[in-house]
Design an enzyme around this catalytic site. Structure first.
Site, mmCIF file in Angstrom:
data_model
loop_
_atom_site.group_PDB
_atom_site.id
_atom_site.type_symbol
_atom_site.label_atom_id
_atom_site.label_comp_id
_atom_site.label_asym_id
_atom_site.label_seq_id
_atom_site.Cartn_x
_atom_site.Cartn_y
_atom_site.Cartn_z
ATOM 1 N N LEU A 59 45.612 37.692 12.358
ATOM 2 C CA LEU A 59 46.563 38.117 13.801
ATOM 3 C C LEU A 59 46.610 38.198 14.634
ATOM 4 O O LEU A 59 47.523 38.125 15.453
ATOM 5 C CB LEU A 59 47.932 37.439 12.725
ATOM 6 C CG LEU A 59 47.509 36.320 11.251
ATOM 7 C CD1 LEU A 59 48.543 36.644 10.928
ATOM 8 C CD2 LEU A 59 48.039 35.092 12.398
ATOM 9 N N HIS A 177 33.307 42.405 3.324
ATOM 10 C CA HIS A 177 32.194 42.387 4.074
ATOM 11 C C HIS A 177 31.211 42.498 4.147
ATOM 12 O O HIS A 177 31.245 43.562 4.871
ATOM 13 C CB HIS A 177 32.663 42.853 5.792
ATOM 14 C CG HIS A 177 32.287 42.081 7.143
ATOM 15 N ND1 HIS A 177 32.865 41.555 7.861
ATOM 16 C CD2 HIS A 177 30.736 42.728 7.518
ATOM 17 C CE1 HIS A 177 31.923 41.065 8.854
ATOM 18 N NE2 HIS A 177 30.887 42.437 8.891
ATOM 19 N N ASP A 303 38.058 32.635 8.804
ATOM 20 C CA ASP A 303 37.975 33.693 9.400
ATOM 21 C C ASP A 303 38.341 33.511 10.620
ATOM 22 O O ASP A 303 37.599 33.760 11.951
ATOM 23 C CB ASP A 303 36.641 33.967 9.434
ATOM 24 C CG ASP A 303 36.014 35.228 9.676
ATOM 25 O OD1 ASP A 303 36.729 35.939 10.185
ATOM 26 O OD2 ASP A 303 35.016 35.844 9.571
HETATM 27 O O1 DOR Z 1 33.458 37.525 13.760
HETATM 28 C C1 DOR Z 1 34.093 38.119 13.106
HETATM 29 N N1 DOR Z 1 35.454 38.815 13.150
HETATM 30 N N2 DOR Z 1 33.647 38.646 12.089
HETATM 31 C C2 DOR Z 1 34.272 39.434 11.425
HETATM 32 O O2 DOR Z 1 33.709 40.227 10.147
HETATM 33 C C3 DOR Z 1 35.460 40.237 12.473
HETATM 34 C C4 DOR Z 1 36.460 38.967 13.128
HETATM 35 C C5 DOR Z 1 37.063 39.849 13.755
HETATM 36 O O3 DOR Z 1 37.907 40.307 13.450
HETATM 37 O O4 DOR Z 1 37.115 39.375 15.213
HETATM 38 ZN ZN ZN Z 2 34.027 39.707 8.413
#
Ligand code: DOR
Ligand code: ZN
Length: 429
Positions: A59, A177, A303
């Site tokens: 967010l 992760h 995600d």
């Molecule tokens: O693609 C991703 N974006 N993978 C992640 O683990 C973090 C996320 C992000 O916070 O933008």
């Molecule tokens: Zn991730």
């Protein structure tokens, strides 16, 4: 509290019934006359599912309110059919204290569009060196149960073990992760023929699989709950299947994009397709779909990773990884899993509502559509098709990989504890 009669709707796509929603619960199911003063929703042709629950939402508040806020992300979530989301901890400041998680939780309550459950960081500042104040976050008003350094792995096995042991005290879960960082230094795309052709440094499947293998062994050893974020490879599915067969308390999620898109898209050099873990091969996509269908993978999680234009509209190497997901997740899951015959509507509801609610410890969400249950639900048109328009998104960001693409199934209404958050496909506020 208002009273709503949802007329002629099909729970789980079955036979049409009326749903009377009163005082926040489903008061009656069947053929119901319209009580005086009740508002009506025409549910004919629509299917009802429990309100969706996302285990993995970024967010961006506090810190990157130009990319998303708790309010704009909550609106995107409600429009996507969600009634609860877990807000990831990689904000600025990081959600590693009771103060920050309570701030995010309060902002969610003020927006009032979905239940926002903050995820607490496992380590201070996501630095991977010292455990954060997990107990204080669990005891806080936000009642944190899911802990994750997502964006970063908890690479140190001793710290991971300690975190797994610690969260047992309050039935928490560590969401990893899974990425062995020494194997992904400089990585830009899935290691394979596409990355080799394009000259991009590869992100090997083994970097994910090695970490999952390590963590299921640790979780099994200490008897704790482990959750694996955004599983992306066929080998990961095999390891999870093995771990579950021997009784390890492990759950896993897959994103809509890993169920649909492949690393061939990297050939466009359009950073909208850059994501971590990276898009993989068609064989991986098939294995992920099969794993989700047979329950090896428990849940779909978005995600949702909004990024400001300057972080995304740059060359591939410099762009941040991540894609929007909340407003398209249900449609992409329908395309990948329901229209292929791999899941029916009940199966989809299990993986997008019931399982994520259980994993996150949300007793009020993901419940059955039955009398006496909380009226948190989504009404959607399974026959509708719509074209994704990034400009129309409720998110502050525009980085959807589906721009211009036609998708099946459209959310028409969402109810959170008996009150509409979305009606006629529009957010009520
Ligand atoms: O693609 C991703 N974006 N993978 C992640 O683990 C973090 C996320 C992000 O916070 O933008
Ligand atoms: Zn991730």
């Amino acid at each position: 509290m208002s009273t709503w009669l949802i007329e002629g709707v099909a729970p789980y796509g079955g036979d049409p019934v009326d749903l009377l929603v009163r005082d926040g619960v489903i008061a009656e199911v069947g053929r119901v006359g319209r009580p005086r003063g009740a508002a009506a929703v025409d549910g004919r042709g629509l299917a009802a599912l429990p309100g969706l629950v996302d285990l993995h939402t970024h967010l961006r508040e506090p810190g990157r309110e130009d990319a998303e806020t708790v309010e704009t992300g909550s609106r995107a979530a409600a429009l996507g059919g969600y009634t609860a989301v877990h807000a990831m901890a990689n904000t600025d400041p990081v959600a590693d204290t009771a103060g920050v998680v309570e701030q995010v939780w309060r902002l969610g309550r003020e927006a009032g569009l979905v239940d926002v459950r903050p995820v607490g960081a496992v380590t201070v500042g996501l630095a991977g060196e010292r455990l954060a104040e997990l107990g204080a976050m669990a005891d806080s008003a936000a009642r944190v149960r899911v802990f994750s350094d997502d964006g970063m792995p908890v690479a140190d096995p001793q710290l991971m073990r300690r975190a797994l042991e610690y969260v047992k005290a309050f039935d928490g879960v560590v969401a990893q992760h899974a990425e062995e960082p020494r194997l992904t230094e400089g990585a830009q795309a899935n290691e394979g023929v596409v990355a080799a052709r394009l000259g991009l440094t590869g992100w090997p499947a083994a970097a994910e699989e090695a970490m999952i293998a390590r963590d299921v062994l640790l979780a099994g050893h200490v008897g704790s709950r482990l959750h694996v974020c955004h599983v992306s490879t066929a080998g990961s599915v095999e390891i999870l299947r093995w771990a579950k067969a021997r009784g390890t308390r492990v759950t896993a999620e897959v994103t809509p994009h890993h169920l649909l898109l492949t690393d061939e898209l990297a050939a466009t050099y359009d950073p909208v397709y850059k994501v971590n873990p990276p898009l993989r091969t068609a064989e991986d996509v098939a294995a992920l779909r099969a794993g989700l269908a047979d329950g090896t993978i428990d849940a779909v999680a978005t995600d949702h990773a909004p990024h400001a234009l300057e972080d995304k509209e740059t060359e591939w190497g410099a762009a941040r990884p991540g894609m929007l997901g909340l407003e398209t997740a249900l449609s992409v899951a329908v395309l990948a899993m329901v229209e292929t015959g791999l899941l029916d509507w009940r199966g989809l509801a299990e993986r997008m509502a019931a399982a994520p609610a259980r994993i996150g410890g949300l007793a009020e969400h993901g419940r059955r559509l039955a009398e006496g249950e909380p009226a948190s639900l989504v009404l959607m048109d399974p026959a509708a098709r719509w074209t994704v328009d990034p400009v129309a998104s409720a998110s502050r960001s525009r980085n959807t990989p589906y721009a211009g693409r036609e998708l099946p199934a459209r959310v028409v209404a969402t109810f959170l504890r008996g009150e509409p958050t979305v009606l006629d496909g529009k957010a009520v506020r």
